[in-house]
Motif scaffolding. Structure first.
Motif, PDB file in Angstrom:
ATOM      1  N   TRP A   3       5.700   5.663  -0.507  1.00  0.00           N
ATOM      2  CA  TRP A   3       5.339   7.069  -0.413  1.00  0.00           C
ATOM      3  C   TRP A   3       5.260   7.435   1.055  1.00  0.00           C
ATOM      4  N   GLN A  25       0.636   7.024  -4.350  1.00  0.00           N
ATOM      5  CA  GLN A  25       0.387   8.428  -4.073  1.00  0.00           C
ATOM      6  C   GLN A  25      -1.054   8.666  -3.631  1.00  0.00           C
ATOM      7  N   GLU A  51       8.341  10.162  -2.797  1.00  0.00           N
ATOM      8  CA  GLU A  51       8.324   8.806  -3.347  1.00  0.00           C
ATOM      9  C   GLU A  51       9.745   8.306  -3.199  1.00  0.00           C
ATOM     10  N   GLU A  56       8.054  14.788  -4.264  1.00  0.00           N
ATOM     11  CA  GLU A  56       6.978  14.948  -5.239  1.00  0.00           C
ATOM     12  C   GLU A  56       6.411  16.363  -5.178  1.00  0.00           C
TER      13      GLU A  56
END
Length: 63
Positions: A3, A25, A51, A56
């Motif tokens: 991430w 996350q 991601e 996202e």
């Protein structure tokens, strides 16, 4: 999976910022919660969470 945050200016153009990577996350969001003021002070007005290569979400840093 990694991430990462991308930092953008008011025109949506990328700006320099920390190149941190996070394993999930939640860690990415916690880090941003601690850093967003510093990022805004250096010219970032929004951030985009990815991601890997998948976007996202996008979020404003303006209050």
């Amino acid at each position: 999976m990694a991430w990462i945050w991308r930092y953008e200016d008011a025109d949506g153009q990328p700006v320099d910022g920390p190149s941190e990577t996070f394993p999930n996350q939640g860690d990415a969001e916690s880090w941003l919660g601690q850093q967003w003021r510093d990022l805004a002070a250096t010219g970032a007005t929004s951030v985009v969470l990815f991601e890997d290569d998948r976007e996202e979400y996008r979020m404003s840093l303006l209050s």
